[in-house]
Design an enzyme around this catalytic site. Structure first.
Site, PDB file in Angstrom:
ATOM      1  CB  CYS A 116       4.475   1.438   4.017  1.00  0.00           C
ATOM      2  SG  CYS A 116       3.691   0.936   2.489  1.00  0.00           S
ATOM      3  CG  HIS A 256       7.761  -1.098   4.573  1.00  0.00           C
ATOM      4  ND1 HIS A 256       6.674  -1.943   4.650  1.00  0.00           N
ATOM      5  CD2 HIS A 256       7.609  -0.383   3.429  1.00  0.00           C
ATOM      6  CE1 HIS A 256       5.898  -1.728   3.600  1.00  0.00           C
ATOM      7  NE2 HIS A 256       6.438  -0.789   2.840  1.00  0.00           N
ATOM      8  CG  ASN A 286       4.596  -2.900   0.232  1.00  0.00           C
ATOM      9  OD1 ASN A 286       4.176  -3.021   1.382  1.00  0.00           O
ATOM     10  ND2 ASN A 286       4.929  -1.736  -0.289  1.00  0.00           N
TER      11      ASN A 286
END
Ligand code: UT7
Length: 332
Positions: A116, A256, A286
């Site tokens: 990520c 994020h 996500n």
């Protein structure tokens, strides 16, 4: 001569059409819309359907629109870096496949795998090629088809992730705008909490690995949450202090999008109010390497020249970090 900074001069994103809503997930696993919303902030996520469609499809679509927006040709690109955790294939690099699909015949490309945090690792890497004077047009793609490694019978992971991504163009800027600073960190000991068990060189694919569902995301949610919530806030605070930035001087936090609670904790630590935080996790979940370009793209209209942005991420590895950048243009 003025110092060369790497500035974002265009941003674009692309998501597949199909929306997997919390209501549909309720029919697939033992979960509720209420649980997903309160624990993560997610309402729906996009899923890339269709045979033969991988991450490069998302990346190529994002880059095509990016070039149109900037009014340049694919042949103008010097380098394309793709941050992804779900490459089309183990090799070659998805960046190469994207270059081929869009006709970027003068570019070289490579992938960055930092889960990520991949997009901020790739942005920082790309910036060095610009700052050194080596290249003028570097594209950074952040894209993932997370649905390709998700077990849709596992309620602890399938509600979180989605498919999508985006791209930015970096070009030299001598007005002091662009990427000013970057702090990147990693700790491989964290791999025990978040990884894909099989399919790599340690445990190549076999009938057994497939039967044991070892090609899917394995995540110990609580352990990852504990690290993410402190490390992302720590690094965001660290980059503010290093650059003498007060909360009021920050126009936007670009976090994020893993969990709304992690984002809120980071914003609180930075002393930043909710209206300055980009949050679109409710729409996309996500998307791993896709979250940050998806935010920049969605908020592009509201970004102004000289705005101070802090981008922060945390992900598998563990990897984490933050970028301080000054926005370089007004949207036409
Ligand atoms: O982006 C890369 C890095 N990843 C992250 O940053 C993710 C970090 N972790 C998280 O965001 C959260 O830990 C999750 C969203 C994954 C899980 O939320 P949580 O509040 O930590 O829940 P939990 O794992 O502590 O589970 C609480 C309960 C458990 O039930 P029991 O044992 O208390 O009976 C779970 O089995 O919630 C249960 N549960 C669910 N219930 C309904 C887990 N998933 C679900 C679900 N629906 N989808």
């Amino acid at each position: 001569m003025n110092k060369i900074f790497a500035a974002i001069t265009a941003v674009n994103a692309w998501v597949p059409e199909y929306r997997l809503t919390n209501e549909v997930l309720e029919t697939m696993v033992d979960t509720t819309d209420e649980w997903i919303l309160t624990r993560t902030g997610i309402r729906e996520r996009r899923i890339l359907k269709g045979e033969g469609q991988g991450t490069s499809e998302i990346g190529a679509n994002a880059v095509k629109g990016l070039l149109e927006k900037r009014g340049i040709e694919a042949t103008d690109i010097d380098l394309l870096i793709c941050a992804t955790t779900t490459p089309d294939m183990q090799f070659p690099a998805t960046a190469n496949i994207i270059c081929d699909k869009i006709g970027a015949v003068n570019a070289f490309g490579f992938d960055i795998n930092a889960a990520c945090s991949g997009f901020i690792y790739a942005m920082t890497t790309a910036a060095k090629y610009i700052e050194s004077g080596m290249y003028d047009k570097v594209v950074v793609v952040g894209a993932d088809k997370m649905s390709s490694i998700i077990d849709y019978t596992d309620r602890t992971t399938c509600v979180i992730f989605g498919d999508g991504g985006g791209a930015v163009l970096l070009e030299p800027n001598t007005e002091g705008l662009g990427i000013i600073d970057s702090i990147l960190k990693s700790d491989g000991a964290g791999r025990v909490h978040l990884h894909q068990k099989a399919g790599g060189s340690v445990k190549p694919a076999s009938h057994e690995t497939v039967n044991a569902k070892e090609h899917f995301v394995y995540q110990e949610g609580q352990a990852v949450f504990r690290f993410a919530v402190t490390k992302m806030a720590d690094v965001a605070e660290e980059i503010m202090k290093k650059n003498n930035l007060a909360s009021e001087e920050i126009a936007w936090l670009v976090p994020h999008q893993a969990n709304k609670r992690i984002i809120d904790a980071t914003a609180r630590r930075m002393g930043i109010s909710d209206e300055k935080v980009m949050i679109n996790i409710q729409h996309y979940g996500n998307t791993t390497n896709g979250t940050i370009p998806l935010c920049l793209w969605e908020w592009e209209d509201q970004l102004h020249k000289n705005d101070n942005l802090i981008i922060a991420a945390f992900g598998g590895g563990f990897t984490w970090g933050a970028i301080y950048l000054k926005w370089a243009y007004e949207k036409k």
